[in-house]
Design a protein around this motif. Structure first.
Motif, PDB file in Angstrom:
ATOM      1  N   UNK A 181     -16.932   1.008  39.673  1.00  0.00           N
ATOM      2  CA  UNK A 181     -16.456  -0.200  40.344  1.00  0.00           C
ATOM      3  C   UNK A 181     -17.612  -1.130  40.700  1.00  0.00           C
ATOM      4  N   UNK A 182     -18.722  -0.558  41.106  1.00  0.00           N
ATOM      5  CA  UNK A 182     -19.861  -1.390  41.511  1.00  0.00           C
ATOM      6  C   UNK A 182     -20.477  -2.098  40.308  1.00  0.00           C
ATOM      7  N   UNK A 183     -20.620  -1.386  39.208  1.00  0.00           N
ATOM      8  CA  UNK A 183     -21.151  -2.013  37.990  1.00  0.00           C
ATOM      9  C   UNK A 183     -20.179  -3.059  37.473  1.00  0.00           C
ATOM     10  N   UNK A 184     -18.874  -2.727  37.478  1.00  0.00           N
ATOM     11  CA  UNK A 184     -17.867  -3.660  36.982  1.00  0.00           C
ATOM     12  C   UNK A 184     -17.840  -4.936  37.818  1.00  0.00           C
ATOM     13  N   UNK A 185     -18.033  -4.815  39.128  1.00  0.00           N
ATOM     14  CA  UNK A 185     -18.062  -5.995  39.998  1.00  0.00           C
ATOM     15  C   UNK A 185     -19.133  -6.975  39.535  1.00  0.00           C
ATOM     16  N   UNK A 186     -20.314  -6.471  39.242  1.00  0.00           N
ATOM     17  CA  UNK A 186     -21.401  -7.352  38.807  1.00  0.00           C
ATOM     18  C   UNK A 186     -21.145  -7.892  37.407  1.00  0.00           C
ATOM     19  N   UNK A 187     -20.586  -7.085  36.528  1.00  0.00           N
ATOM     20  CA  UNK A 187     -20.305  -7.561  35.174  1.00  0.00           C
ATOM     21  C   UNK A 187     -19.228  -8.637  35.174  1.00  0.00           C
ATOM     22  N   UNK A 188     -18.214  -8.493  36.025  1.00  0.00           N
ATOM     23  CA  UNK A 188     -17.168  -9.515  36.121  1.00  0.00           C
ATOM     24  C   UNK A 188     -17.771 -10.843  36.548  1.00  0.00           C
ATOM     25  N   UNK A 249     -24.205  -8.285  26.026  1.00  0.00           N
ATOM     26  CA  UNK A 249     -22.949  -7.577  25.784  1.00  0.00           C
ATOM     27  C   UNK A 249     -21.836  -8.579  25.516  1.00  0.00           C
ATOM     28  N   UNK A 250     -20.864  -8.157  24.701  1.00  0.00           N
ATOM     29  CA  UNK A 250     -19.660  -8.936  24.450  1.00  0.00           C
ATOM     30  C   UNK A 250     -18.523  -8.278  25.224  1.00  0.00           C
ATOM     31  N   UNK A 251     -17.795  -9.081  26.001  1.00  0.00           N
ATOM     32  CA  UNK A 251     -16.657  -8.563  26.760  1.00  0.00           C
ATOM     33  C   UNK A 251     -15.450  -8.519  25.829  1.00  0.00           C
ATOM     34  N   UNK A 252     -15.033  -7.317  25.458  1.00  0.00           N
ATOM     35  CA  UNK A 252     -13.920  -7.128  24.530  1.00  0.00           C
ATOM     36  C   UNK A 252     -12.571  -7.158  25.259  1.00  0.00           C
ATOM     37  N   UNK A 257     -11.912  -4.790  32.386  1.00  0.00           N
ATOM     38  CA  UNK A 257     -13.131  -4.848  33.189  1.00  0.00           C
ATOM     39  C   UNK A 257     -12.804  -5.246  34.627  1.00  0.00           C
ATOM     40  N   UNK A 258     -11.896  -6.204  34.789  1.00  0.00           N
ATOM     41  CA  UNK A 258     -11.520  -6.650  36.123  1.00  0.00           C
ATOM     42  C   UNK A 258     -10.755  -5.565  36.871  1.00  0.00           C
ATOM     43  N   UNK A 259      -9.965  -4.787  36.180  1.00  0.00           N
ATOM     44  CA  UNK A 259      -9.253  -3.701  36.859  1.00  0.00           C
ATOM     45  C   UNK A 259     -10.226  -2.674  37.412  1.00  0.00           C
TER      46      UNK A 259
END
Length: 263
Positions: A181-188, A249-252, A257-259
């Motif tokens: 969740x922490x990594x995804x937060x920054x990637x979002x 990175x490409x967001x597929x 990712x947001x979930x």
């Protein structure tokens, strides 16, 4: 209306207007709803679209290379700094000399303004991008110009409030033990601020144009490099991300990712 990336934001815009990008998604029923998961004001990757002309008039930006430190926590530099281009990380040093990146300032960001209150900075300010172009305004000059301009006072107050909001968000993230969740937060946040759209027929994908290493992302997320690498590998394996070139990175699958980033 086309997608707006962070690079669309010029340094000098009338600060009487605050521009915010609101994302919309088409639902299955055809209705359009606001994407409630992404709040740009919470993003630790900060770009300020304000008019700082009165502050920097008569000064020229100076170029600094990656890794340069403007000051360390508690130090007084004697200057207030404004970023023309490039990125500066505001870091805290934790136990065992572990570095945590709390905020990354981009174009239009001001730092070192604690000098105006004769206080040492809370953070260590270090160049994060390959290079950064920065205006250095002596404290006495900055203090006089800000005191004489309601316009500049509003800018400083808004940036201070934005940073306080980010600090509160980052403090909340420290209580989230789930590294995913922490990594995804920054990637979002990166995916909504630093991207280009790559088209392949009718298919569109977001390509992150923000280059980062696993170490830099780990410092931003407050995690070990190994934990970040594990999460990124999982996202690639699940088809959420695809590796590009040069740490990109490409967001597929943006929705997936947001979930993961819901906290």
């Amino acid at each position: 209306m086309g997608n707006l990336a962070a690079t669309d934001c010029p340094l000098f815009i009338d600060s009487g207007h605050i521009y915010r990008i609101t994302l919309f998604r088409q639902t299955d029923s055809g209705e359009t709803m606001r994407d409630s998961n992404y709040k740009p004001e919470d993003s630790p990757w900060v770009k300020m679209c304000f008019d700082w002309t009165e502050l920097v008039s008569g000064f020229s930006p100076v170029c600094y290379a990656k890794g340069h430190s403007f000051f360390r926590a508690g130090e007084q530099s004697g200057n207030v700094y404004l970023i023309e281009c490039g990125r500066v990380a505001l870091n805290l040093t934790m136990e065992k000399r572990r570095t945590v990146t709390v905020i990354v300032l981009d174009q239009g960001g001001v730092f070192g303004d604690a000098e105006l209150l004769d206080l040492g900075g809370l953070f260590t300010a270090t160049v994060m991008s390959d290079e950064v172009h920065v205006y250095a305004i002596p404290k006495e000059v900055a203090d006089k110009r800000i005191n004489e301009s309601d316009h500049l006072v509003r800018n400083i107050l808004y940036e201070s409030n934005r940073i306080n909001r980010i600090l509160a968000k980052q403090l909340g993230l420290t209580g989230v033990r789930d590294a995913t969740k922490r990594v995804a937060f920054h990637l979002v946040n990166l995916a909504n601020q630093y991207y280009i759209i790559e088209k392949n027929g009718n298919d569109e994908k977001k390509v992150l144009i923000f280059q980062f290493t696993h170490q830099e992302l780990s410092e931003a997320a407050g995690l070990s490099r190994e934990a970040v690498s594990k999460v990124l590998s999982m996202f690639v394996k699940e088809g959420i991300l695809k590796k590009g070139s040069k740490h990109r990175y490409i967001v597929q699958d943006e929705e997936a990712l947001e979930r993961h980033a819901l906290i």
